[in-house]
Design a protein around this motif. Sequence first.
Motif, short mmCIF file in Angstrom:
data_model
loop_
_atom_site.label_atom_id
_atom_site.label_comp_id
_atom_site.label_asym_id
_atom_site.label_seq_id
_atom_site.Cartn_x
_atom_site.Cartn_y
_atom_site.Cartn_z
N HIS A 1 0.84 -1.21 0.00
CA HIS A 1 0.00 0.00 0.00
C HIS A 1 0.88 1.26 0.00
CE1 HIS A 1 -3.28 2.66 0.96
NE2 HIS A 1 -2.79 2.96 2.14
N ILE B 1 -3.61 -4.22 -4.94
CA ILE B 1 -3.03 -2.96 -4.48
C ILE B 1 -1.91 -2.52 -5.44
CG2 ILE B 1 -1.89 -1.80 -2.57
CD1 ILE B 1 -3.20 -3.87 -0.71
N SER C 1 -3.28 -1.42 -8.74
CA SER C 1 -3.84 -0.07 -8.72
C SER C 1 -2.72 0.97 -8.83
CB SER C 1 -4.66 0.16 -7.46
OG SER C 1 -3.82 0.35 -6.34
N GLY D 1 -8.31 -4.45 -1.73
CA GLY D 1 -7.99 -3.53 -2.82
C GLY D 1 -8.73 -2.21 -2.69
N GLY E 1 -4.43 0.59 -1.68
CA GLY E 1 -4.20 0.93 -3.08
C GLY E 1 -4.26 2.42 -3.33
#
Lengths: 145, 139
Positions: free
Chosen positions: A31, B7, B10, B58, B62
């Motif tokens: 992330h 993730i 994206s 997700g 992301g």
Amino acid sequence: MLITDLANAGSTPVLTEMLRFSGARQRLLVHNIANMDTPDFRPSDVSVSGFQGALRAAVERRRDAGGGEAGPMDRAASREVVRSGDRLNLSPKTSRGGVLYHDRNNRDVERMMQDLTENAMVYRTAADFLRRQGDVLKVAISQRV
Amino acid sequence: MYGLLDISTSGMIAQRARLTAITANVANRNSVEADGTPYRAKQVFFAAGDPSARTADGRKFGVHLAAVRDDPSPFNLRWDPSSPRAFKDGPQAGYVRETNVNPVVEQVNAIQATRAYEANVVAAETTKSMIQQALRLLS
């Protein structure tokens, strides 16, 4: 009963916990990398040493209770790492240090990639050890039949 | 675990969209609208989270493309009195308005977008190898 004993034999619970933690942490690291260029975004992560400390304490307790060869292991839940069922819920801390760029993002690319590699290595090591234990079990079972 | 790949994907999609905007900026450096207004550079803005992802991970994590805006900086002026687009009077008489695309800035942004894309590819590769390790446990 047999299966429970097998799941709690030797270092299996420790390795399982390592797999769970590095699997859950990978989500945070990925992330952070995906948001490398997001304005106002600050990377967040959990303390690895905090988790390792809690794991070490749990291993010590298990060793005191049953010699460390068998028996369940219960890692005390910390503020950042809480177990719910088979999953670990992580409450990461947002990083405050480092250089704040013009888009108010304090990314540190080298550190992010290093964390990613280290985390994957921990995961791979735990998976390798677990697989080896599985192989030993397989041998033991085949000798019995 | 599969949500992790969402993730990284994206991230790759967002960086590719950014690279598309950069390419459009460079390609349209000399474009002029029908009313004589030069091309305005496009700027891409990201935001955390990916509402279009298929998995819950997700969507929560992301990155997604939040906005594409026109660069508000003023147009460049070039001295060219013979041009039909030149100002006829006023303090800018004889000057032609030109695009505000800065090729140097675009090049730097393109390098940054490419590197960020590569970082996401590496993250996806790492996740992939972890999934493979986990699956091999079952074999």
